[in-house]
Motif scaffolding. Sequence first.
Motif, PDB file in Angstrom:
ATOM      1  N   LEU A  28       7.449  20.195 -36.044  1.00  0.00           N
ATOM      2  CA  LEU A  28       7.362  18.856 -36.626  1.00  0.00           C
ATOM      3  C   LEU A  28       6.172  18.776 -37.571  1.00  0.00           C
ATOM      4  CD1 LEU A  28       5.848  16.322 -34.056  1.00  0.00           C
ATOM      5  CD2 LEU A  28       5.644  18.774 -33.824  1.00  0.00           C
ATOM      6  N   PRO A  29       6.269  17.939 -38.606  1.00  0.00           N
ATOM      7  CA  PRO A  29       5.099  17.659 -39.437  1.00  0.00           C
ATOM      8  C   PRO A  29       4.231  16.617 -38.754  1.00  0.00           C
ATOM      9  CG  PRO A  29       6.975  16.450 -40.269  1.00  0.00           C
ATOM     10  CD  PRO A  29       7.473  17.269 -39.099  1.00  0.00           C
ATOM     11  N   ILE A  30       2.951  16.733 -38.957  1.00  0.00           N
ATOM     12  CA  ILE A  30       2.046  15.767 -38.335  1.00  0.00           C
ATOM     13  C   ILE A  30       0.787  15.642 -39.190  1.00  0.00           C
ATOM     14  CG2 ILE A  30       0.785  17.404 -36.855  1.00  0.00           C
ATOM     15  CD1 ILE A  30       1.177  15.246 -34.607  1.00  0.00           C
ATOM     16  N   MET A  31       0.235  14.444 -39.237  1.00  0.00           N
ATOM     17  CA  MET A  31      -1.011  14.196 -39.949  1.00  0.00           C
ATOM     18  C   MET A  31      -2.166  14.385 -38.965  1.00  0.00           C
ATOM     19  SD  MET A  31      -0.095  13.449 -43.059  1.00  0.00           S
ATOM     20  CE  MET A  31      -1.558  12.687 -43.778  1.00  0.00           C
ATOM     21  N   VAL A  32      -3.125  15.230 -39.352  1.00  0.00           N
ATOM     22  CA  VAL A  32      -4.258  15.541 -38.477  1.00  0.00           C
ATOM     23  C   VAL A  32      -5.532  14.957 -39.086  1.00  0.00           C
ATOM     24  CG1 VAL A  32      -5.642  17.367 -37.423  1.00  0.00           C
ATOM     25  CG2 VAL A  32      -3.164  17.635 -37.645  1.00  0.00           C
ATOM     26  N   GLN A  33      -6.252  14.180 -38.276  1.00  0.00           N
ATOM     27  CA  GLN A  33      -7.532  13.615 -38.687  1.00  0.00           C
ATOM     28  C   GLN A  33      -8.645  14.428 -38.039  1.00  0.00           C
ATOM     29  OE1 GLN A  33      -8.585  10.738 -40.707  1.00  0.00           O
ATOM     30  NE2 GLN A  33     -10.409  12.002 -40.417  1.00  0.00           N
ATOM     31  N   PRO A  39      -6.971  12.591 -43.651  1.00  0.00           N
ATOM     32  CA  PRO A  39      -5.901  13.182 -42.847  1.00  0.00           C
ATOM     33  C   PRO A  39      -5.118  14.215 -43.647  1.00  0.00           C
ATOM     34  CG  PRO A  39      -5.954  10.809 -42.553  1.00  0.00           C
ATOM     35  CD  PRO A  39      -6.898  11.118 -43.671  1.00  0.00           C
ATOM     36  N   GLN A  40      -4.790  15.306 -43.006  1.00  0.00           N
ATOM     37  CA  GLN A  40      -4.062  16.405 -43.654  1.00  0.00           C
ATOM     38  C   GLN A  40      -2.739  16.622 -42.932  1.00  0.00           C
ATOM     39  OE1 GLN A  40      -4.545  21.235 -43.900  1.00  0.00           O
ATOM     40  NE2 GLN A  40      -6.345  20.052 -44.483  1.00  0.00           N
ATOM     41  N   GLN A  41      -1.656  16.696 -43.707  1.00  0.00           N
ATOM     42  CA  GLN A  41      -0.367  16.985 -43.092  1.00  0.00           C
ATOM     43  C   GLN A  41      -0.249  18.469 -42.809  1.00  0.00           C
ATOM     44  OE1 GLN A  41       3.241  14.974 -44.423  1.00  0.00           O
ATOM     45  NE2 GLN A  41       4.342  16.901 -44.344  1.00  0.00           N
ATOM     46  N   VAL A  42       0.170  18.809 -41.598  1.00  0.00           N
ATOM     47  CA  VAL A  42       0.359  20.195 -41.209  1.00  0.00           C
ATOM     48  C   VAL A  42       1.758  20.349 -40.630  1.00  0.00           C
ATOM     49  CG1 VAL A  42      -2.107  20.456 -40.712  1.00  0.00           C
ATOM     50  CG2 VAL A  42      -0.529  19.888 -38.853  1.00  0.00           C
ATOM     51  N   SER A  43       2.231  21.570 -40.614  1.00  0.00           N
ATOM     52  CA  SER A  43       3.492  21.898 -39.969  1.00  0.00           C
ATOM     53  C   SER A  43       3.157  22.483 -38.609  1.00  0.00           C
ATOM     54  CB  SER A  43       4.279  22.900 -40.809  1.00  0.00           C
ATOM     55  OG  SER A  43       5.501  23.239 -40.187  1.00  0.00           O
ATOM     56  N   ALA A  44       3.441  21.737 -37.568  1.00  0.00           N
ATOM     57  CA  ALA A  44       2.973  22.092 -36.233  1.00  0.00           C
ATOM     58  C   ALA A  44       4.119  22.563 -35.342  1.00  0.00           C
ATOM     59  CB  ALA A  44       2.283  20.893 -35.585  1.00  0.00           C
ATOM     60  N   SER A  45       3.724  23.317 -34.329  1.00  0.00           N
ATOM     61  CA  SER A  45       4.611  23.656 -33.229  1.00  0.00           C
ATOM     62  C   SER A  45       4.015  23.038 -31.975  1.00  0.00           C
ATOM     63  CB  SER A  45       4.730  25.176 -33.072  1.00  0.00           C
ATOM     64  OG  SER A  45       5.553  25.516 -31.966  1.00  0.00           O
ATOM     65  N   ALA A  46       4.824  22.300 -31.226  1.00  0.00           N
ATOM     66  CA  ALA A  46       4.293  21.536 -30.102  1.00  0.00           C
ATOM     67  C   ALA A  46       4.947  21.954 -28.788  1.00  0.00           C
ATOM     68  CB  ALA A  46       4.496  20.041 -30.326  1.00  0.00           C
ATOM     69  N   GLU A  47       4.169  21.789 -27.712  1.00  0.00           N
ATOM     70  CA  GLU A  47       4.670  21.906 -26.345  1.00  0.00           C
ATOM     71  C   GLU A  47       4.315  20.621 -25.609  1.00  0.00           C
ATOM     72  OE1 GLU A  47       3.197  25.299 -24.310  1.00  0.00           O
ATOM     73  OE2 GLU A  47       4.081  26.740 -25.701  1.00  0.00           O
ATOM     74  N   GLU A  77      -1.287   9.237 -36.803  1.00  0.00           N
ATOM     75  CA  GLU A  77      -2.024  10.470 -37.081  1.00  0.00           C
ATOM     76  C   GLU A  77      -2.510  11.051 -35.759  1.00  0.00           C
ATOM     77  OE1 GLU A  77      -5.178   9.018 -39.452  1.00  0.00           O
ATOM     78  OE2 GLU A  77      -3.911   8.541 -41.181  1.00  0.00           O
ATOM     79  N   LEU A  78      -2.693  12.354 -35.739  1.00  0.00           N
ATOM     80  CA  LEU A  78      -3.221  13.009 -34.546  1.00  0.00           C
ATOM     81  C   LEU A  78      -4.737  12.884 -34.536  1.00  0.00           C
ATOM     82  CD1 LEU A  78      -2.739  14.685 -32.004  1.00  0.00           C
ATOM     83  CD2 LEU A  78      -2.907  16.750 -33.418  1.00  0.00           C
ATOM     84  N   THR A  79      -5.240  12.080 -33.619  1.00  0.00           N
ATOM     85  CA  THR A  79      -6.674  11.898 -33.416  1.00  0.00           C
ATOM     86  C   THR A  79      -6.951  12.015 -31.921  1.00  0.00           C
ATOM     87  OG1 THR A  79      -6.551   9.504 -33.089  1.00  0.00           O
ATOM     88  CG2 THR A  79      -6.744  10.286 -35.374  1.00  0.00           C
ATOM     89  N   LEU A  80      -8.220  11.967 -31.554  1.00  0.00           N
ATOM     90  CA  LEU A  80      -8.553  11.972 -30.131  1.00  0.00           C
ATOM     91  C   LEU A  80      -7.925  10.762 -29.427  1.00  0.00           C
ATOM     92  CD1 LEU A  80     -12.312  13.057 -30.168  1.00  0.00           C
ATOM     93  CD2 LEU A  80     -10.343  14.415 -29.481  1.00  0.00           C
ATOM     94  N   THR A  81      -7.937   9.621 -30.099  1.00  0.00           N
ATOM     95  CA  THR A  81      -7.396   8.393 -29.515  1.00  0.00           C
ATOM     96  C   THR A  81      -5.885   8.460 -29.345  1.00  0.00           C
ATOM     97  OG1 THR A  81      -9.202   7.083 -30.445  1.00  0.00           O
ATOM     98  CG2 THR A  81      -7.216   5.900 -29.778  1.00  0.00           C
ATOM     99  N   THR A  82      -5.177   8.890 -30.402  1.00  0.00           N
ATOM    100  CA  THR A  82      -3.710   8.917 -30.318  1.00  0.00           C
ATOM    101  C   THR A  82      -3.233  10.018 -29.376  1.00  0.00           C
ATOM    102  OG1 THR A  82      -3.529  10.352 -32.277  1.00  0.00           O
ATOM    103  CG2 THR A  82      -3.446   7.953 -32.631  1.00  0.00           C
ATOM    104  N   LEU A  83      -3.979  11.118 -29.297  1.00  0.00           N
ATOM    105  CA  LEU A  83      -3.600  12.177 -28.355  1.00  0.00           C
ATOM    106  C   LEU A  83      -3.739  11.685 -26.914  1.00  0.00           C
ATOM    107  CD1 LEU A  83      -2.738  15.023 -27.721  1.00  0.00           C
ATOM    108  CD2 LEU A  83      -5.100  15.774 -27.987  1.00  0.00           C
ATOM    109  N   THR A  84      -4.800  10.946 -26.647  1.00  0.00           N
ATOM    110  CA  THR A  84      -4.983  10.372 -25.311  1.00  0.00           C
ATOM    111  C   THR A  84      -3.867   9.397 -24.981  1.00  0.00           C
ATOM    112  OG1 THR A  84      -7.393  10.597 -25.531  1.00  0.00           O
ATOM    113  CG2 THR A  84      -6.572   9.104 -23.841  1.00  0.00           C
ATOM    114  N   SER A  85      -3.509   8.534 -25.938  1.00  0.00           N
ATOM    115  CA  SER A  85      -2.415   7.577 -25.722  1.00  0.00           C
ATOM    116  C   SER A  85      -1.090   8.283 -25.506  1.00  0.00           C
ATOM    117  CB  SER A  85      -2.300   6.629 -26.921  1.00  0.00           C
ATOM    118  OG  SER A  85      -3.461   5.834 -27.053  1.00  0.00           O
TER     119      SER A  85
END
Length: 306
Positions: A28-33, A39-47, A77-85
Amino acid sequence: MVMPDIANNAQVQSEGTLDRVGMSNIKLPIMVQTDNYAPQQVSASAEVFVNLGDAQAKGIHMSRLYLLLDQLSTESELTLTTLTSLLQNFIKSHQEISQHAFVKFSFDYHLRRKSLISEKHGWKAYPIIIIGKLINNQLELELQVDVPYSSTCPCSAALARQLIQKQFIRDYDQQTMLDKDEILNWLGSTQGIIATPHSQRSIAQVKVKLNKLSQEFPIVELIDLIEKTLKTPVQAAVKREDEQEFTRLNGQNLMFCEDAARLLQNALNQQIKFDDFWLRINHYESLHAHDAISITTKGIAGGYSA
């Protein structure tokens, strides 16, 4: 007609709790802060995983995990806050059967890097892994970066210097008076510099456990720390003056894999944002067909192990 819901209604064939159930290799694409960068868009692989804490439950609702992940990808965007949520919502969506949540993102983070002398710029891609765990309301956040650099063997440098000395004796043993210009020309010739030390592309893999002092993912901060500590990061855009400076840096920073590991160990021990660290130094040997490896940790009780 009501569609069947096997996860809720089917009887389990064998009872038991499971540590992790979920999905991997989700692209999936995701914006990383990160840091103070845009924020930078990256092409990520997630588990994504939750535990199955109900021994009689048939299974989890994987679509719920996927849709929460997709919502992060498309609306935030992927941040510490959104990852926790995200982790909290994984558990909330399975509150009857799950108490633990796990997510892992793997991607390349691109940085514009300036050349050593010529002021040219080029892109470098750094492999990144971000891991979040929420276990019994205890949050753990990990960041791993891979940083390429050049390592020049101290042993081969000493052997090369000895060969140059021997060649000098052979060429000038009969001369009692030496001319400075002649020696200067000899030093600049292939005949004079008959041997060079061997070096190789190397990778420093560093994993850190973030604490509450981190307000953002310190991706760039950690990359900068590693490159400044080792002093020989691989380059992007290179002119001749940059290559010459690179050879000087290699000559002034000879290192075995043990040297590189200790340098980074000392640098990471001084960082207050990281509760723990693990690092692996990989020297992809040009002399040998095998690799030289060093692994070390912060060494705290209950922390990372080699």
